[in-house]
Design a protein around this motif. Structure first.
Motif, PDB file in Angstrom:
ATOM      1  N   PRO A 103       5.015  -5.416  -7.503  1.00  0.00           N
ATOM      2  CA  PRO A 103       3.525  -4.345  -7.329  1.00  0.00           C
ATOM      3  C   PRO A 103       3.623  -3.395  -6.197  1.00  0.00           C
ATOM      4  O   PRO A 103       3.569  -3.929  -5.193  1.00  0.00           O
ATOM      5  CB  PRO A 103       2.614  -4.995  -8.049  1.00  0.00           C
ATOM      6  CG  PRO A 103       3.390  -6.537  -8.012  1.00  0.00           C
ATOM      7  CD  PRO A 103       5.677  -6.287  -7.588  1.00  0.00           C
ATOM      8  N   VAL A 104       2.954  -2.749  -6.182  1.00  0.00           N
ATOM      9  CA  VAL A 104       2.027  -1.535  -5.546  1.00  0.00           C
ATOM     10  C   VAL A 104       0.800  -1.074  -5.477  1.00  0.00           C
ATOM     11  O   VAL A 104       0.555  -1.095  -6.823  1.00  0.00           O
ATOM     12  CB  VAL A 104       3.294  -0.140  -5.395  1.00  0.00           C
ATOM     13  CG1 VAL A 104       4.258  -0.945  -4.364  1.00  0.00           C
ATOM     14  CG2 VAL A 104       3.008   0.654  -6.944  1.00  0.00           C
ATOM     15  N   TYR A 105       0.081  -0.604  -4.926  1.00  0.00           N
ATOM     16  CA  TYR A 105      -1.386   0.516  -5.046  1.00  0.00           C
ATOM     17  C   TYR A 105      -1.752   1.381  -4.011  1.00  0.00           C
ATOM     18  O   TYR A 105      -0.995   0.759  -3.259  1.00  0.00           O
ATOM     19  CB  TYR A 105      -2.225  -1.448  -5.223  1.00  0.00           C
ATOM     20  CG  TYR A 105      -2.489  -1.541  -3.281  1.00  0.00           C
ATOM     21  CD1 TYR A 105      -3.459  -1.192  -2.586  1.00  0.00           C
ATOM     22  CD2 TYR A 105      -1.744  -1.968  -2.944  1.00  0.00           C
ATOM     23  CE1 TYR A 105      -4.148  -1.241  -1.270  1.00  0.00           C
ATOM     24  CE2 TYR A 105      -1.851  -2.905  -1.573  1.00  0.00           C
ATOM     25  CZ  TYR A 105      -2.759  -2.512  -0.683  1.00  0.00           C
ATOM     26  OH  TYR A 105      -2.979  -2.637   0.608  1.00  0.00           O
ATOM     27  N   SER A 107       0.848  -1.533  -0.165  1.00  0.00           N
ATOM     28  CA  SER A 107       0.045  -0.009   0.031  1.00  0.00           C
ATOM     29  C   SER A 107       0.705   1.485  -0.296  1.00  0.00           C
ATOM     30  O   SER A 107       1.773   1.749   0.875  1.00  0.00           O
ATOM     31  CB  SER A 107      -0.349  -0.332   1.234  1.00  0.00           C
ATOM     32  OG  SER A 107      -1.621   1.509   1.105  1.00  0.00           O
ATOM     33  N   ARG A 108       0.402   2.260  -0.633  1.00  0.00           N
ATOM     34  CA  ARG A 108       1.594   3.368  -1.114  1.00  0.00           C
ATOM     35  C   ARG A 108      -0.232   4.612  -0.736  1.00  0.00           C
ATOM     36  O   ARG A 108      -0.335   4.595  -0.998  1.00  0.00           O
ATOM     37  CB  ARG A 108       1.809   3.761  -2.392  1.00  0.00           C
ATOM     38  CG  ARG A 108       3.176   2.817  -2.604  1.00  0.00           C
ATOM     39  CD  ARG A 108       4.177   3.037  -1.692  1.00  0.00           C
ATOM     40  NE  ARG A 108       5.375   2.041  -1.338  1.00  0.00           N
ATOM     41  CZ  ARG A 108       5.526   0.815  -1.321  1.00  0.00           C
ATOM     42  NH1 ARG A 108       4.297   0.157  -0.248  1.00  0.00           N
ATOM     43  NH2 ARG A 108       6.302  -0.525  -1.428  1.00  0.00           N
ATOM     44  N   PRO A 109       0.380   5.695  -0.817  1.00  0.00           N
ATOM     45  CA  PRO A 109      -0.414   6.989  -0.260  1.00  0.00           C
ATOM     46  C   PRO A 109      -0.650   6.813  -2.152  1.00  0.00           C
ATOM     47  O   PRO A 109      -0.091   6.826  -2.985  1.00  0.00           O
ATOM     48  CB  PRO A 109       0.307   7.619   0.622  1.00  0.00           C
ATOM     49  CG  PRO A 109       2.083   7.567   0.278  1.00  0.00           C
ATOM     50  CD  PRO A 109       1.587   6.157  -0.443  1.00  0.00           C
ATOM     51  N   VAL A 164     -14.807   3.452  -5.771  1.00  0.00           N
ATOM     52  CA  VAL A 164     -13.323   3.952  -5.578  1.00  0.00           C
ATOM     53  C   VAL A 164     -12.623   2.840  -6.810  1.00  0.00           C
ATOM     54  O   VAL A 164     -12.662   2.191  -7.457  1.00  0.00           O
ATOM     55  CB  VAL A 164     -12.542   2.536  -4.446  1.00  0.00           C
ATOM     56  CG1 VAL A 164     -12.766   0.984  -4.658  1.00  0.00           C
ATOM     57  CG2 VAL A 164     -10.930   2.854  -3.705  1.00  0.00           C
ATOM     58  N   ILE A 165     -11.123   3.684  -7.124  1.00  0.00           N
ATOM     59  CA  ILE A 165     -10.508   3.564  -7.910  1.00  0.00           C
ATOM     60  C   ILE A 165      -8.978   2.992  -7.447  1.00  0.00           C
ATOM     61  O   ILE A 165      -8.607   3.694  -6.712  1.00  0.00           O
ATOM     62  CB  ILE A 165      -9.328   4.593  -9.192  1.00  0.00           C
ATOM     63  CG1 ILE A 165     -10.988   5.230  -9.804  1.00  0.00           C
ATOM     64  CG2 ILE A 165      -8.355   4.188  -9.612  1.00  0.00           C
ATOM     65  CD1 ILE A 165     -10.122   6.360 -10.629  1.00  0.00           C
ATOM     66  N   LEU A 166      -8.778   1.521  -7.459  1.00  0.00           N
ATOM     67  CA  LEU A 166      -7.694   0.963  -7.425  1.00  0.00           C
ATOM     68  C   LEU A 166      -6.781   0.642  -8.211  1.00  0.00           C
ATOM     69  O   LEU A 166      -6.826   0.516  -9.131  1.00  0.00           O
ATOM     70  CB  LEU A 166      -7.497  -0.682  -6.890  1.00  0.00           C
ATOM     71  CG  LEU A 166      -7.154  -1.476  -6.521  1.00  0.00           C
ATOM     72  CD1 LEU A 166      -6.290  -0.753  -4.977  1.00  0.00           C
ATOM     73  CD2 LEU A 166      -7.171  -2.949  -6.520  1.00  0.00           C
ATOM     74  N   ARG A 167      -5.551   1.914  -7.749  1.00  0.00           N
ATOM     75  CA  ARG A 167      -4.434   2.762  -8.942  1.00  0.00           C
ATOM     76  C   ARG A 167      -3.302   0.580  -8.364  1.00  0.00           C
ATOM     77  O   ARG A 167      -2.888   1.608  -7.291  1.00  0.00           O
ATOM     78  CB  ARG A 167      -3.742   3.293  -8.405  1.00  0.00           C
ATOM     79  CG  ARG A 167      -3.027   3.831  -9.866  1.00  0.00           C
ATOM     80  CD  ARG A 167      -3.059   3.997 -10.584  1.00  0.00           C
ATOM     81  NE  ARG A 167      -1.457   4.939 -11.730  1.00  0.00           N
ATOM     82  CZ  ARG A 167      -1.683   4.009 -13.175  1.00  0.00           C
ATOM     83  NH1 ARG A 167      -2.623   3.494 -13.106  1.00  0.00           N
ATOM     84  NH2 ARG A 167      -1.078   5.065 -13.323  1.00  0.00           N
ATOM     85  N   VAL A 168      -3.196  -0.186  -9.091  1.00  0.00           N
ATOM     86  CA  VAL A 168      -2.098  -0.387  -9.332  1.00  0.00           C
ATOM     87  C   VAL A 168      -0.785  -0.485 -10.615  1.00  0.00           C
ATOM     88  O   VAL A 168      -1.321  -0.008 -11.320  1.00  0.00           O
ATOM     89  CB  VAL A 168      -2.498  -2.079  -9.557  1.00  0.00           C
ATOM     90  CG1 VAL A 168      -1.338  -3.323  -9.528  1.00  0.00           C
ATOM     91  CG2 VAL A 168      -4.146  -2.578  -8.649  1.00  0.00           C
ATOM     92  N   ALA A 169       0.290  -0.639 -10.073  1.00  0.00           N
ATOM     93  CA  ALA A 169       1.651  -0.082 -10.618  1.00  0.00           C
ATOM     94  C   ALA A 169       2.727  -0.990 -10.028  1.00  0.00           C
ATOM     95  O   ALA A 169       1.773  -1.999  -9.377  1.00  0.00           O
ATOM     96  CB  ALA A 169       2.438   1.374 -10.097  1.00  0.00           C
ATOM     97  N   GLY A 170       3.488  -1.042 -11.266  1.00  0.00           N
ATOM     98  CA  GLY A 170       4.634  -2.077 -11.244  1.00  0.00           C
ATOM     99  C   GLY A 170       4.523  -3.387 -11.174  1.00  0.00           C
ATOM    100  O   GLY A 170       4.871  -4.301 -10.539  1.00  0.00           O
ATOM    101  N   LEU A 171       3.593  -3.606 -12.094  1.00  0.00           N
ATOM    102  CA  LEU A 171       2.866  -5.026 -12.355  1.00  0.00           C
ATOM    103  C   LEU A 171       4.000  -6.102 -12.381  1.00  0.00           C
ATOM    104  O   LEU A 171       4.174  -7.333 -11.992  1.00  0.00           O
ATOM    105  CB  LEU A 171       1.939  -4.807 -13.246  1.00  0.00           C
ATOM    106  CG  LEU A 171       0.275  -4.407 -12.548  1.00  0.00           C
ATOM    107  CD1 LEU A 171      -0.546  -4.936 -13.941  1.00  0.00           C
ATOM    108  CD2 LEU A 171       0.359  -5.797 -11.187  1.00  0.00           C
ATOM    109  N   LEU A 172       4.736  -5.527 -13.239  1.00  0.00           N
ATOM    110  CA  LEU A 172       5.456  -6.735 -13.536  1.00  0.00           C
ATOM    111  C   LEU A 172       6.903  -7.094 -13.038  1.00  0.00           C
ATOM    112  O   LEU A 172       8.105  -7.596 -13.382  1.00  0.00           O
ATOM    113  CB  LEU A 172       6.652  -6.230 -14.868  1.00  0.00           C
ATOM    114  CG  LEU A 172       5.449  -6.719 -16.300  1.00  0.00           C
ATOM    115  CD1 LEU A 172       5.279  -5.981 -17.502  1.00  0.00           C
ATOM    116  CD2 LEU A 172       4.541  -7.614 -17.108  1.00  0.00           C
ATOM    117  N   SER A 173       6.871  -6.011 -11.884  1.00  0.00           N
ATOM    118  CA  SER A 173       8.528  -6.036 -11.127  1.00  0.00           C
ATOM    119  C   SER A 173       8.265  -6.072  -9.785  1.00  0.00           C
ATOM    120  O   SER A 173       7.980  -6.806  -8.524  1.00  0.00           O
ATOM    121  CB  SER A 173       9.555  -4.989 -11.291  1.00  0.00           C
ATOM    122  OG  SER A 173       8.679  -4.082 -11.065  1.00  0.00           O
TER     123      SER A 173
END
Length: 164
Positions: free
Chosen positions: A151-153, A22-24, A140-149
């Motif tokens: 992941p954070v959200y 989880s990230r801000p 709610v928008i669940l923003r997911v990033a860094g999926l290939l290495s």
């Protein structure tokens, strides 16, 4: 970062401790608030290939979100069992996943996934925006990033048009 092949399926979804990911919510970049549709890279865009890559990332992001929602409701299995991946059968609803809050109230999750960074720009459709307004307490928008290495959200809630 373009995706030319499906992501490595070696991610052990069951071993992920989502609390560590989880990230801000990133602060919006005022300079990137409008998109012209033009790229600074010259040449011909292969839209078929781009669409295929976006689908792969989107599907992986939705898989991440489904696992996250089940993890979030792990203390309440009767709610976790009711989670529905509605976008798998109907992509006109303005959200991807029908889930629940811990109190049993409805939670409508729109997944925005990227292989890039959390602050990377993303598109929101008019339908998604309308759904966020109509169901402002549930959406709610669940923003997911860094999926290939790595992941954070983050979760984006509230009046979407004021936040994004």
């Amino acid at each position: 970062m373009p995706v030319d092949k499906p992501p490595n399926p070696a991610i052990d979804w069951h071993a992920i401790d989502f609390s560590d990911l989880s990230r801000p919510v990133p602060k919006p970049d005022k300079k990137a608030s409008s998109v012209s549709g033009k790229s600074s890279i010259s040449g011909k865009t292969d839209y078929v290939k781009k669409n295929e890559a976006n689908k792969i990332v989107g599907d992986l992001g939705e898989e991440f979100a489904l696992r996250y929602e089940a993890w979030r409701l792990r203390g309440n299995p009767e709610l976790a069992d009711k989670i529905k991946h509605v976008a798998a059968t109907d992509d006109s609803l303005g959200y991807d996943i029908q889930s629940y809050n811990l109190d049993g109230s409805s939670r409508l999750v729109e997944v925005k996934a990227t292989v890039g960074q959390l602050h990377s720009p993303f598109f929101i459709t008019a339908n998604e925006l309308a759904t966020s307004k109509q169901h402002s307490q549930e959406f709610v928008i669940l923003r997911v990033a860094g999926l290939l290495s790595s992941p954070v959200y983050c979760e984006i809630t509230g009046p979407i048009e004021e936040i994004l």
